[in-house]
Design an enzyme around this catalytic site. Structure first.
Site, PDB file in Angstrom:
ATOM      1  N   ASN A  45     -42.853 -23.679 -34.954  1.00 26.37           N
ATOM      2  CA  ASN A  45     -41.561 -23.571 -35.752  1.00 26.37           C
ATOM      3  C   ASN A  45     -40.888 -24.820 -35.382  1.00 26.37           C
ATOM      4  OD1 ASN A  45     -38.968 -21.119 -35.911  1.00 26.37           O
ATOM      5  ND2 ASN A  45     -39.522 -22.557 -37.445  1.00 26.37           N
ATOM      6  N   GLN A  76     -36.181 -25.775 -40.158  1.00 29.61           N
ATOM      7  CA  GLN A  76     -34.944 -25.765 -39.913  1.00 29.61           C
ATOM      8  C   GLN A  76     -34.150 -26.987 -39.150  1.00 29.61           C
ATOM      9  OE1 GLN A  76     -36.658 -22.810 -38.365  1.00 29.61           O
ATOM     10  NE2 GLN A  76     -36.212 -21.625 -40.184  1.00 29.61           N
ATOM     11  N   ASN A 134     -31.803 -23.725 -43.364  1.00 31.56           N
ATOM     12  CA  ASN A 134     -33.315 -23.698 -43.557  1.00 31.56           C
ATOM     13  C   ASN A 134     -33.506 -24.899 -44.553  1.00 31.56           C
ATOM     14  OD1 ASN A 134     -33.929 -21.343 -42.439  1.00 31.56           O
ATOM     15  ND2 ASN A 134     -33.182 -19.993 -43.863  1.00 31.56           N
ATOM     16  N   GLY A 170     -34.095 -17.695 -33.217  1.00 31.39           N
ATOM     17  CA  GLY A 170     -34.244 -17.689 -31.898  1.00 31.39           C
ATOM     18  C   GLY A 170     -35.170 -18.778 -31.300  1.00 31.39           C
ATOM     19  N   ASN A 171     -36.135 -19.169 -32.056  1.00 32.88           N
ATOM     20  CA  ASN A 171     -36.852 -20.549 -31.671  1.00 32.88           C
ATOM     21  C   ASN A 171     -35.883 -21.836 -31.441  1.00 32.88           C
ATOM     22  OD1 ASN A 171     -39.433 -19.306 -31.216  1.00 32.88           O
ATOM     23  ND2 ASN A 171     -40.076 -19.398 -33.428  1.00 32.88           N
ATOM     24  N   ASN A 222     -29.323 -12.391 -37.633  1.00 34.38           N
ATOM     25  CA  ASN A 222     -29.746 -12.378 -39.269  1.00 34.38           C
ATOM     26  C   ASN A 222     -30.501 -11.179 -39.531  1.00 34.38           C
ATOM     27  OD1 ASN A 222     -32.131 -12.997 -37.838  1.00 34.38           O
ATOM     28  ND2 ASN A 222     -32.262 -14.952 -38.490  1.00 34.38           N
ATOM     29  N   HIS A 268     -33.521  -8.578 -41.146  1.00 33.49           N
ATOM     30  CA  HIS A 268     -34.938  -8.607 -41.254  1.00 33.49           C
ATOM     31  C   HIS A 268     -35.281  -7.345 -41.607  1.00 33.49           C
ATOM     32  CE1 HIS A 268     -36.081 -11.887 -38.778  1.00 33.49           C
ATOM     33  NE2 HIS A 268     -35.032 -12.153 -38.225  1.00 33.49           N
ATOM     34  N   GLU A 304     -40.112 -16.293 -43.746  1.00 35.38           N
ATOM     35  CA  GLU A 304     -38.860 -16.493 -43.329  1.00 35.38           C
ATOM     36  C   GLU A 304     -37.908 -17.010 -44.388  1.00 35.38           C
ATOM     37  OE1 GLU A 304     -36.746 -18.745 -39.454  1.00 35.38           O
ATOM     38  OE2 GLU A 304     -38.690 -19.036 -39.753  1.00 35.38           O
ATOM     39  N   CYS A 328     -41.392 -17.035 -35.495  1.00 32.34           N
ATOM     40  CA  CYS A 328     -39.899 -16.761 -35.902  1.00 32.34           C
ATOM     41  C   CYS A 328     -39.356 -15.996 -34.659  1.00 32.34           C
ATOM     42  CB  CYS A 328     -39.979 -16.056 -36.996  1.00 32.34           C
ATOM     43  SG  CYS A 328     -38.068 -15.419 -37.593  1.00 32.34           S
ATOM     44  N   GLY A 329     -38.666 -16.513 -33.748  1.00 32.23           N
ATOM     45  CA  GLY A 329     -38.029 -15.872 -32.815  1.00 32.23           C
ATOM     46  C   GLY A 329     -37.210 -14.451 -32.881  1.00 32.23           C
ATOM     47  N   THR A 330     -36.295 -14.576 -33.922  1.00 33.54           N
ATOM     48  CA  THR A 330     -35.653 -13.468 -34.355  1.00 33.54           C
ATOM     49  C   THR A 330     -36.633 -12.548 -35.128  1.00 33.54           C
ATOM     50  OG1 THR A 330     -34.761 -14.445 -36.542  1.00 33.54           O
ATOM     51  CG2 THR A 330     -33.477 -14.717 -34.759  1.00 33.54           C
ATOM     52  N   GLY A 331     -37.589 -12.883 -35.813  1.00 27.65           N
ATOM     53  CA  GLY A 331     -38.640 -11.895 -36.318  1.00 27.65           C
ATOM     54  C   GLY A 331     -39.268 -11.104 -35.229  1.00 27.65           C
TER      55      GLY A 331
END
Length: 271
Positions: A13, A46, A64, A74-75, A148, A150, A199, A208-211
Site C-alpha cells: 500500500n 495515498q 486518496n 493505518g499503513n 474512517n 468500514h 478502499e 489496508c491497515g484500517t481495514g
C-alpha cells in the site's frame, strides 16, 4: 517550484510523502490526484502531507488517489512512524494516533473503534453488528469506524468475491453518506484472518491497515477470533490486537522506496 518527496509503502500500500512542517505546501484535490496518477504522476494509493500540529507532535493530511481527503490511514501511519524514526503522536482528521518502532516494524495505537450508526456514519439508524442489508451474495456486514468508515463481510472464501465489481457499488451506496471502505474476510483460524479490501477513493489495494483493524474488531465482536490476530492481506500480514474496551494496536512493516523531487507547477500547483 520543485518539492522533495519520499516514496514509501506498507505491505505494498504505497504513499508519496511531502514534509510541509517547515515550508507550507498548498495541496488540493486536483494536485493530489495528478501526483497520484500511476501513468503521468509519481503514482501512489495515498498522498501524505506532514504538517504542524498544536495538539500532537505533527499532523498528517491524507489524500486518496482520486484526490479526496480522508480521515485516517493505518499503513501511512506506520510509514510516517518509520520516516520519523522515533515514537510520535500524529494528528489526523480521524483523531490522534501514536506510532513507535517495534520488532523491526512500527506499532500504531489506532484509538478506540466506534459502532453507533451515526458515527460510521450511516444514512439512517440500524444495528451495526449485523446490518440488515446486502449486495448480491454479500450480506449482513458489520460496520466499524476506526478513524474512517468500514463495512466488513465475513465469507467462506474472500478470494472468490468479485470485489472489483461489488466494491464500488457498496462504496457509493446512498446508505453511506461519506462513502465507505469495503472488506471481505475469511476466518482461517482462532487467531487468523484472510482479508481483501476495496478502499474508498483508491480501489483494490494490496494492504489496508484500517481495514485490518476494522475487520479484527468486527470478528472479535462476533466471537469469531481471539483478541489478538494475524491478518493476511495480498501484500502481507499485520498483527492486530484489541484489548477489552481498549484501543486497537496495529503492528507491521513499512519501507522507504526512494526519494526525489517533483515540479509541482507541472501538475497544476499555482504557488
Amino acid at each position: 517550484m520543485r518539492a522533495p518527496f519520499t516514496k514509501m509503502h506498507g505491505l505494498g500500500n504505497d504513499f508519496v510523502v511531502f514534509d510541509a512542517r517547515h515550508a507550507p505546501l498548498a495541496m488540493t484535490a486536483q494536485l493530489a490526484a495528478a501526483l497520484a496518477n500511476r501513468h503521468t504522476g509519481i503514482g501512489c494509493d495515498q498522498l501524505i502531507v506532514l504538517v504542524p500540529s498544536s495538539n500532537a507532535d505533527l499532523g498528517m493530511r491524507i489524500f486518496n488517489a482520486d484526490g479526496g481527503e480522508v480521515e485516517s490511514c493505518g499503513n501511512a501511519s506506520r510509514a510516517v512512524g518509520l520516516l520519523l524514526g522515533h515514537a510520535a503522536r500524529i494528528e489526523t482528521l480521524g483523531g490522534i494516533v501514536s506510532a513507535e518502532p517495534a520488532g523491526g516494524g512500527v506499532a500504531v495505537d489506532m484509538g478506540k473503534p466506534r459502532f453507533e450508526w451515526q458515527d460510521i456514519p450511516l444514512a439512517y439508524a440500524m444495528d451495526t453488528l449485523r446490518m440488515p442489508v446486502g449486495w448480491e451474495d454479500l450480506d449482513s456486514p458489520s460496520a466499524v469506524n476506526v478513524g474512517n468508515p468500514h463495512v466488513v463481510f465475513f465469507v467462506s472464501d474472500a478470494d472468490a468475491v468479485d470485489l472489483a465489481r461489488l466494491g464500488p457499488q457498496i462504496e457509493h451506496d446512498p446508505l453511506f453518506p461519506e462513502r465507505v471502505n469495503v472488506n471481505v474476510a475469511t476466518i482461517t483460524g482462532p487467531a487468523a484472518i484472510r482479508l481483501r479490501v476495496w478502499e474508498r477513493g483508491a480501489g483494490l489495494t494490496r494492504a489496508c491497515g484500517t481495514g485490518a483493524c476494522a475487520t479484527t474488531v468486527a470478528a472479535i465482536r462476533l466471537g469469531l477470533v481471539a483478541r489478538e490476530v494475524s491478518v493476511t492481506l495480498p501484500g502481507g500480514a499485520l498483527n492486530i490486537a484489541w484489548p477489552m474496551a481498549g484501543s486497537i494496536r496495529m503492528t507491521g512493516p513499512a519501507a522507504e522506496s526512494f526519494r526525489g523531487t517533483v515540479d509541482l507547477a507541472a501538475y497544476g500547483a499555482t504557488k
